[in-house]
Design a protein around this motif. Structure first.
Motif, PDB file in Angstrom:
ATOM      1  N   LEU A 214       1.012  -1.472  -0.245  1.00 43.83           N
ATOM      2  CA  LEU A 214       0.160  -0.250  -0.200  1.00 43.83           C
ATOM      3  C   LEU A 214       0.508   1.393  -0.025  1.00 43.83           C
ATOM      4  O   LEU A 214       2.579   1.351   0.320  1.00 43.83           O
ATOM      5  CB  LEU A 214      -1.248   0.418   0.740  1.00 43.83           C
ATOM      6  N   ALA A 215       0.448   2.534  -0.456  1.00 47.16           N
ATOM      7  CA  ALA A 215       1.001   3.096  -1.053  1.00 47.16           C
ATOM      8  C   ALA A 215       0.298   3.894   0.795  1.00 47.16           C
ATOM      9  O   ALA A 215      -0.487   4.116   1.217  1.00 47.16           O
ATOM     10  CB  ALA A 215       0.509   4.397  -1.241  1.00 47.16           C
ATOM     11  N   PRO A 216       1.398   4.131   1.416  1.00 50.57           N
ATOM     12  CA  PRO A 216       1.248   4.719   2.999  1.00 50.57           C
ATOM     13  C   PRO A 216       0.188   6.381   2.977  1.00 50.57           C
ATOM     14  O   PRO A 216       0.322   6.592   2.004  1.00 50.57           O
ATOM     15  CB  PRO A 216       2.484   5.769   3.355  1.00 50.57           C
ATOM     16  N   SER A 217      -0.310   6.471   3.910  1.00 49.94           N
ATOM     17  CA  SER A 217      -1.367   7.769   4.041  1.00 49.94           C
ATOM     18  C   SER A 217      -1.247   8.320   5.617  1.00 49.94           C
ATOM     19  O   SER A 217      -1.129   6.853   6.135  1.00 49.94           O
ATOM     20  CB  SER A 217      -2.763   6.964   3.785  1.00 49.94           C
ATOM     21  N   SER A 218      -0.934   8.874   5.178  1.00 53.76           N
ATOM     22  CA  SER A 218      -0.861  10.067   6.365  1.00 53.76           C
ATOM     23  C   SER A 218      -2.453   9.691   7.114  1.00 53.76           C
ATOM     24  O   SER A 218      -2.023  10.490   8.414  1.00 53.76           O
ATOM     25  CB  SER A 218      -1.131  11.531   6.406  1.00 53.76           C
ATOM     26  N   ALA A 219      -2.899   9.934   6.614  1.00 56.14           N
ATOM     27  CA  ALA A 219      -4.442   9.754   7.831  1.00 56.14           C
ATOM     28  C   ALA A 219      -4.448   7.996   8.140  1.00 56.14           C
ATOM     29  O   ALA A 219      -5.030   7.561   9.068  1.00 56.14           O
ATOM     30  CB  ALA A 219      -5.758   9.203   6.643  1.00 56.14           C
ATOM     31  N   GLY A 220      -3.593   7.278   7.702  1.00 56.87           N
ATOM     32  CA  GLY A 220      -3.132   5.477   8.489  1.00 56.87           C
ATOM     33  C   GLY A 220      -3.705   4.916   7.619  1.00 56.87           C
ATOM     34  O   GLY A 220      -3.415   4.076   7.082  1.00 56.87           O
ATOM     35  N   ILE A 221      -5.418   4.903   6.231  1.00 62.87           N
ATOM     36  CA  ILE A 221      -5.762   4.011   5.694  1.00 62.87           C
ATOM     37  C   ILE A 221      -5.607   4.406   4.238  1.00 62.87           C
ATOM     38  O   ILE A 221      -5.469   5.999   4.213  1.00 62.87           O
ATOM     39  CB  ILE A 221      -7.705   4.237   6.590  1.00 62.87           C
ATOM     40  N   SER A 222      -5.061   3.323   3.938  1.00 64.26           N
ATOM     41  CA  SER A 222      -4.771   4.053   2.489  1.00 64.26           C
ATOM     42  C   SER A 222      -5.519   3.211   1.410  1.00 64.26           C
ATOM     43  O   SER A 222      -6.222   2.180   1.939  1.00 64.26           O
ATOM     44  CB  SER A 222      -3.266   3.575   2.932  1.00 64.26           C
ATOM     45  N   ASN A 223      -6.360   3.971   0.424  1.00 62.45           N
ATOM     46  CA  ASN A 223      -7.085   3.150  -0.373  1.00 62.45           C
ATOM     47  C   ASN A 223      -6.197   2.895  -1.689  1.00 62.45           C
ATOM     48  O   ASN A 223      -6.605   3.068  -3.431  1.00 62.45           O
ATOM     49  CB  ASN A 223      -8.199   3.538  -1.286  1.00 62.45           C
ATOM     50  N   THR A 224      -4.653   3.233  -1.826  1.00 60.87           N
ATOM     51  CA  THR A 224      -3.809   3.910  -2.780  1.00 60.87           C
ATOM     52  C   THR A 224      -3.005   1.775  -3.079  1.00 60.87           C
ATOM     53  O   THR A 224      -2.059   2.476  -2.235  1.00 60.87           O
ATOM     54  CB  THR A 224      -2.910   4.761  -3.210  1.00 60.87           C
ATOM     55  N   GLY A 225      -3.306   0.916  -3.526  1.00 59.74           N
ATOM     56  CA  GLY A 225      -2.231  -0.107  -4.128  1.00 59.74           C
ATOM     57  C   GLY A 225      -1.407  -0.215  -4.564  1.00 59.74           C
ATOM     58  O   GLY A 225      -1.670   0.831  -5.908  1.00 59.74           O
ATOM     59  N   LEU A 226      -0.168  -0.517  -4.798  1.00 58.82           N
ATOM     60  CA  LEU A 226       0.434  -1.186  -5.135  1.00 58.82           C
ATOM     61  C   LEU A 226       0.950  -2.252  -5.927  1.00 58.82           C
ATOM     62  O   LEU A 226       1.913  -2.902  -4.979  1.00 58.82           O
ATOM     63  CB  LEU A 226       2.002   0.178  -5.626  1.00 58.82           C
ATOM     64  N   ALA A 227       1.144  -2.764  -7.316  1.00 57.70           N
ATOM     65  CA  ALA A 227       1.204  -4.088  -7.336  1.00 57.70           C
ATOM     66  C   ALA A 227       2.358  -4.676  -8.701  1.00 57.70           C
ATOM     67  O   ALA A 227       2.084  -3.516  -9.697  1.00 57.70           O
ATOM     68  CB  ALA A 227      -0.055  -4.597  -7.475  1.00 57.70           C
ATOM     69  N   ILE A 228       3.291  -5.856  -8.784  1.00 55.45           N
ATOM     70  CA  ILE A 228       3.735  -5.784  -9.590  1.00 55.45           C
ATOM     71  C   ILE A 228       3.462  -6.930  -9.492  1.00 55.45           C
ATOM     72  O   ILE A 228       2.836  -8.273  -8.807  1.00 55.45           O
ATOM     73  CB  ILE A 228       5.447  -6.414  -9.017  1.00 55.45           C
ATOM     74  N   GLN A 229       2.626  -7.565 -11.107  1.00 58.45           N
ATOM     75  CA  GLN A 229       2.606  -8.875 -11.411  1.00 58.45           C
ATOM     76  C   GLN A 229       2.994  -9.753 -12.802  1.00 58.45           C
ATOM     77  O   GLN A 229       3.507  -9.145 -13.772  1.00 58.45           O
ATOM     78  CB  GLN A 229       1.351  -8.821 -12.300  1.00 58.45           C
ATOM     79  N   ALA A 230       3.107 -11.111 -12.825  1.00 60.22           N
ATOM     80  CA  ALA A 230       4.048 -11.856 -13.692  1.00 60.22           C
ATOM     81  C   ALA A 230       3.440 -13.023 -13.963  1.00 60.22           C
ATOM     82  O   ALA A 230       3.618 -12.840 -12.985  1.00 60.22           O
ATOM     83  CB  ALA A 230       5.684 -11.948 -13.558  1.00 60.22           C
TER      84      ALA A 230
END
Length: 275
Positions: A214-230
């Motif tokens: 997850l991309a860190p968020s100052s709010a504590g809860i993040s709604n942004t994920g980052l993924a590698i697929q292969a």
């Protein structure tokens, strides 16, 4: 000589506003003037209904009538909307640049995701140049229970909230590795919460491995994920873990972009926060 029949385009939506937006999507693809009858043939909508919708769009400046009074074209307001979208979409452009750099570094397809209901929504994606790859375009949705990003989003929830969501979700089995037992999924989520990253080990598509943070968020809860697929023939869990530091650096960059896009709080908001 018969006129060839056009393939009809579905104009769907639960409300009049949604149907107007669907019609605008059809119109936005056109590179020529069009008539009421053209859209009737193309959409299959009744002529009176379509005439009323075109009048609404014309009155709002989204469309304009040409000199012959029969043909329509995009209005100034619609063109201005498109221009403003392109001019001011720097956040998306910056995040896409981070994603493209990540793909160049790891050599595999990468995506940015968000949780939408019980599904993971692909916000952006950059494909690898390798000949063997899985195509999952932006806008694609994957059930949260068999997605690496989805497990991270679920791990952020409180136990009651997550249980309520999982109880209503159809935990469909897509592959032999898909976790469909709630208790087993809870065990997986507990491990994800502890380690801060998650795997999709051929749980949604056979032959596809994914690692996400997850991309860190100052709010504590993040709604942004980052993924590698292969494909598993190029990436196993060990190689995926070797990519984790690069993935986390990219997620931190995404977080900075997200934070920078937030508006500055007004003095009134500051006063309210201060109490």
């Amino acid at each position: 000589m018969t006129t060839p029949r056009l393939d009809t385009r579905s104009i769907e939506g639960d409300t009049p506003a949604q149907r107007l937006l669907a019609l605008l999507e059809v119109i936005a693809e056109k590179d020529q003037y069009f008539t009421l009858q053209t859209l009737v043939d193309e959409t299959g909508l009744p002529k009176p209904t379509l005439h009323r919708m075109l009048q609404q769009l014309e009155n709002s400046g989204m469309l304009q009538r040409e000199a012959d009074n029969r043909h329509y074209s995009k209005g100034a307001r619609l063109r201005r909307l498109a221009e403003n979208l392109l001019l001011n979409d720097t956040v998306q452009g910056a995040r896409h640049a981070v994603l493209a750099d990540l793909v160049r570094e790891v050599g595999e397809s990468c995506n940015i995701t968000a949780l939408s209901g019980s599904e993971v929504l692909y916000l952006d994606r950059v494909e690898t140049s390798a000949p063997l790859r899985f195509y999952l375009h932006p806008g694609s949705r994957v059930p949260a229970h068999c997605s690496a990003s989805g497990k991270l989003f679920l791990a952020q929830m409180g136990a009651t909230q997550r249980r309520r969501l999982l109880a209503e979700m159809p935990l469909e089995k897509f592959t032999r590795n898909t976790i469909t037992d709630i208790e087993a999924l809870e065990d997986e989520i507990a491990q994800v919460k502890e380690q801060g990253f998650a795997f999709d080990n051929e749980e949604f598509l056979p032959g596809l491995l994914c690692i996400a943070v997850l991309a860190p968020s100052s709010a504590g809860i993040s709604n942004t994920g980052l993924a590698i697929q292969a494909p598993v023939m190029r990436m196993d869990r060990e190689r995926a873990l070797a990519c984790l530091p690069v993935l986390e650096r990219a997620a931190a960059a995404i977080a900075r972009i997200n934070q920078g896009a937030l508006p500055e709080p007004s003095p009134q908001q500051d006063a309210e926060v201060g109490g």
